[in-house]
Design a protein around this motif. Structure first.
Motif, PDB file in Angstrom:
ATOM      1  N   HIS A 111      40.578  51.633  32.763  1.00 23.08           N
ATOM      2  CA  HIS A 111      39.786  50.788  33.658  1.00 23.08           C
ATOM      3  C   HIS A 111      39.711  51.082  35.067  1.00 23.08           C
ATOM      4  O   HIS A 111      38.994  51.018  35.940  1.00 23.08           O
ATOM      5  N   HIS A 115      36.747  52.198  37.565  1.00 21.34           N
ATOM      6  CA  HIS A 115      36.612  51.656  39.019  1.00 21.34           C
ATOM      7  C   HIS A 115      36.154  52.661  40.165  1.00 21.34           C
ATOM      8  O   HIS A 115      35.300  52.589  40.995  1.00 21.34           O
ATOM      9  N   GLY A 157      42.294  43.131  41.132  1.00 23.54           N
ATOM     10  CA  GLY A 157      43.017  41.940  40.694  1.00 23.54           C
ATOM     11  C   GLY A 157      44.668  42.132  40.623  1.00 23.54           C
ATOM     12  O   GLY A 157      45.629  41.489  40.974  1.00 23.54           O
ATOM     13  N   GLY A 183      44.127  41.881  45.734  1.00 21.79           N
ATOM     14  CA  GLY A 183      43.157  40.836  44.985  1.00 21.79           C
ATOM     15  C   GLY A 183      43.851  39.850  44.512  1.00 21.79           C
ATOM     16  O   GLY A 183      43.427  38.399  44.646  1.00 21.79           O
ATOM     17  N   ASP A 187      43.291  35.836  45.397  1.00 19.07           N
ATOM     18  CA  ASP A 187      43.211  34.622  44.256  1.00 19.07           C
ATOM     19  C   ASP A 187      44.466  33.617  44.400  1.00 19.07           C
ATOM     20  O   ASP A 187      44.074  32.256  44.493  1.00 19.07           O
ATOM     21  N   GLY A 200      38.810  35.932  45.860  1.00 17.78           N
ATOM     22  CA  GLY A 200      38.192  36.866  47.033  1.00 17.78           C
ATOM     23  C   GLY A 200      36.793  36.416  47.481  1.00 17.78           C
ATOM     24  O   GLY A 200      36.725  36.089  48.859  1.00 17.78           O
ATOM     25  N   GLU A 204      36.028  34.906  51.294  1.00 21.08           N
ATOM     26  CA  GLU A 204      35.181  35.478  52.191  1.00 21.08           C
ATOM     27  C   GLU A 204      34.165  34.572  52.697  1.00 21.08           C
ATOM     28  O   GLU A 204      33.713  34.378  53.827  1.00 21.08           O
ATOM     29  N   GLY A 310      37.489  45.072  42.471  1.00 14.78           N
ATOM     30  CA  GLY A 310      37.005  44.206  42.768  1.00 14.78           C
ATOM     31  C   GLY A 310      36.960  43.639  44.405  1.00 14.78           C
ATOM     32  O   GLY A 310      36.015  43.092  45.145  1.00 14.78           O
TER      33      GLY A 310
HETATM   34  O1  KG4 Z   1      38.272  44.820  39.526  1.00 17.44           O
HETATM   35  P1  KG4 Z   1      38.330  43.387  39.472  1.00 17.44           P
HETATM   36  O2  KG4 Z   1      36.905  42.673  39.142  1.00 17.44           O
HETATM   37  O3  KG4 Z   1      39.236  43.146  38.173  1.00 17.44           O
HETATM   38  C1  KG4 Z   1      40.383  43.543  37.942  1.00 17.44           C
HETATM   39  O4  KG4 Z   1      40.357  44.978  37.457  1.00 17.44           O
HETATM   40  O5  KG4 Z   1      41.311  43.134  38.425  1.00 17.44           O
HETATM   41  O6  KG4 Z   1      39.066  42.635  40.689  1.00 17.44           O
HETATM   42  C2  KG4 Z   1      39.080  41.483  40.466  1.00 17.44           C
HETATM   43  C3  KG4 Z   1      39.683  40.875  41.889  1.00 17.44           C
HETATM   44  C4  KG4 Z   1      39.961  39.456  42.134  1.00 17.44           C
HETATM   45  O7  KG4 Z   1      41.408  39.419  42.514  1.00 17.44           O
HETATM   46  C5  KG4 Z   1      39.114  38.747  43.148  1.00 17.44           C
HETATM   47  O8  KG4 Z   1      39.544  37.893  44.005  1.00 17.44           O
HETATM   48  C6  KG4 Z   1      38.777  40.310  43.908  1.00 17.44           C
HETATM   49  O9  KG4 Z   1      38.824  41.203  43.054  1.00 17.44           O
HETATM   50  N1  KG4 Z   1      37.612  40.120  44.633  1.00 17.44           N
HETATM   51  C7  KG4 Z   1      37.298  40.000  45.993  1.00 17.44           C
HETATM   52  C8  KG4 Z   1      36.028  40.048  46.515  1.00 17.44           C
HETATM   53  N2  KG4 Z   1      35.249  39.699  45.108  1.00 17.44           N
HETATM   54  C9  KG4 Z   1      36.411  39.993  44.163  1.00 17.44           C
HETATM   55  N3  KG4 Z   1      38.240  40.129  46.909  1.00 17.44           N
HETATM   56  C10 KG4 Z   1      37.953  40.149  48.094  1.00 17.44           C
HETATM   57  N4  KG4 Z   1      36.697  39.841  48.600  1.00 17.44           N
HETATM   58  C11 KG4 Z   1      35.599  39.709  47.532  1.00 17.44           C
HETATM   59  N5  KG4 Z   1      34.356  39.512  48.003  1.00 17.44           N
END
Ligand code: KG4
Ligand code: ZN
Length: 380
Positions: A111, A115, A157, A183, A187, A200, A204, A310
């Motif tokens: 995964h 990314h 995350g 992340g 959270d 996140g 923001e 993310g």
């Molecule tokens: O990559 P992802 O979708 O899932 C994993 O593989 O973990 O990442 C999720 C993380 C979460 O902690 C979320 O709060 C963060 O990405 N995230 C952000 C934003 N959009 C998602 N963090 C900061 N700013 C954002 N706009």
């Protein structure tokens, strides 16, 4: 080469059809965010149950939207880790059954690697500053692709890693978080401030409502960990917690705080402003991530930096890094927001670069909840 990608590592169920690792024919994502929001985070048992009910409709929609049939496909790619075991099992079991029934190659995808490969997807979004650099001889370079050697900032995350990538498939770890991932910090702080899940985007949004007339109302700590490319965000999280506790800002028994009920205008409690606190937290995370990434890019002499995961959706981080890197002639690339967070198109993109080398997975492939990027020893 037309690949069906399947993603089910956490609370998103995704299926996508992508040609040659780049051209998106369809990309379907069913999100459970609204379900987990009431708990302030993902509940694994709930997530896997919803994966199960979403997977077949999502797969059928991905095929229909691409106008593809099973016989058009050249392979099936699926996330096998990292992630939640129960959620991963839904995607992996579905992929195995389909590959067996349709006699198609199966490939398990990391995964985190996916990314990174989201940066190969072609979208209409102008996410990358164009690079004039000449492609390294990586065997399959097309105009518009990221150019090796690359520096990747992987921020999801559960992961925060700075990774040097000299060519396809080689990952050299420069530094990583010693405690919370970026992340995860977003959270947890969103939860402390009662801003909701996922944290996140909530932080923001809240930060946009800060009172700019008091620009440095809160000074937040930064863990520089000198001499390393490592990160630490737990001290920052604790600093926010102490400030919020002092002002009784956080979630109340009914799961909402005053900020959620009455909006930012009413958010000054006990002399504290939730939007300003959110902004100060975000600024601290962005400052450390950007400063370390810039230093690594200079030291390694890369021409391009890619964001992955993310947190790459965060606009202030993108803006800060782009502004820092541009004077050095280093291009910053990041996927459009929908491809920063979990999706299946990135799984199919990464799979292409494995399948074209003849790599395949056996049907004994199992889920690997704690999977890391396959790091090579630096200098080996
Ligand atoms: O990559 P992802 O979708 O899932 C994993 O593989 O973990 O990442 C999720 C993380 C979460 O902690 C979320 O709060 C963060 O990405 N995230 C952000 C934003 N959009 C998602 N963090 C900061 N700013 C954002 N706009
Ligand atoms: Zn992810």
């Amino acid at each position: 080469m037309l690949i069906l990608g399947i993603e089910s590592s956490c609370d998103e169920t995704g299926a996508a059809i992508v040609a040659d690792g780049r051209i998106i024919h369809s990309n379907v994502v069913a999100s459970q965010a609204s379900i987990h929001e009431q708990y302030g985070g993902v509940v694994p048992e709930v997530a896997s149950r919803h994966q199960l009910s979403a997977i077949l409709p999502v797969l059928e929609t991905a095929l229909a939207e691409a106008g593809a049939t099973w016989s058009d496909l050249d392979g099936i790619a699926v996330t096998y880790g990292p992630g939640l075991a129960g959620s991963l099992l839904v995607g992996l079991t579905s992929a195995k059954a389909l590959a067996l029934a349709r006699n198609l190659p199966l490939i398990g995808i990391n995964h985190l690697e996916a990314h990174i490969y989201a940066n190969w997807l072609r979208t209409n979004d102008t996410s990358a500053s164009p690079s004039t650099a000449i492609a390294a001889a990586d065997g399959d370079h097309q105009p518009g692709d990221p150019v090796f050697p690359l520096l990747a900032l992987v921020i999801s995350g559960a992961h925060t890693e700075l990774v040097f990538i000299p060519h396809h498939g080689r990952y050299e770890l420069l530094g990583q978080t010693r405690d919370d991932a970026a992340g995860e910090a977003f959270d947890k702080v969103a939860r402390i401030l009662g801003l909701g899940y996922p944290g996140g985007p909530a932080i923001e949004r809240a930060a946009l409502q800060r009172d700019a007339s008091i620009p440095h109302a809160y000074t937040m700590p930064r863990a520089w960990l000198p001499g390393t490319y490592d990160f630490s965000f737990s001290g920052l999280k604790t600093a926010v917690l102490h400030m919020a506790q002092g002002a009784q800002v956080g979630a109340t028994a009914d799961g909402a705080n005053r900020y959620m009920r009455e909006g930012a205008a009413a958010a000054s409690q006990g002399g504290i402003s939730v939007p300003n606190l959110a902004a100060a937290f975000q600024e601290s995370v962005v400052d450390v991530l950007a400063t370390k990434t810039l230093r690594a890019a200079q030291e390694l002499g890369v021409r391009q930096v890619v964001l992955a995961g993310g947190v790459a959706a965060n606009q202030p981080l993108r803006a800060r890094l782009a502004a820092d890197l541009a004077p050095l002639g280093i291009a910053l690339r990041y996927p459009p927001i929908a491809f920063c967070t979990d999706n299946a198109a990135m799984i199919a993109a990464a799979a292409y670069f494995h399948l074209r080398l003849g790599e395949r997975s056996g049907f004994d492939l199992d889920v690997r909840p704690g999977l890391q990027l396959p790091f090579a020893a630096v200098g080996s």
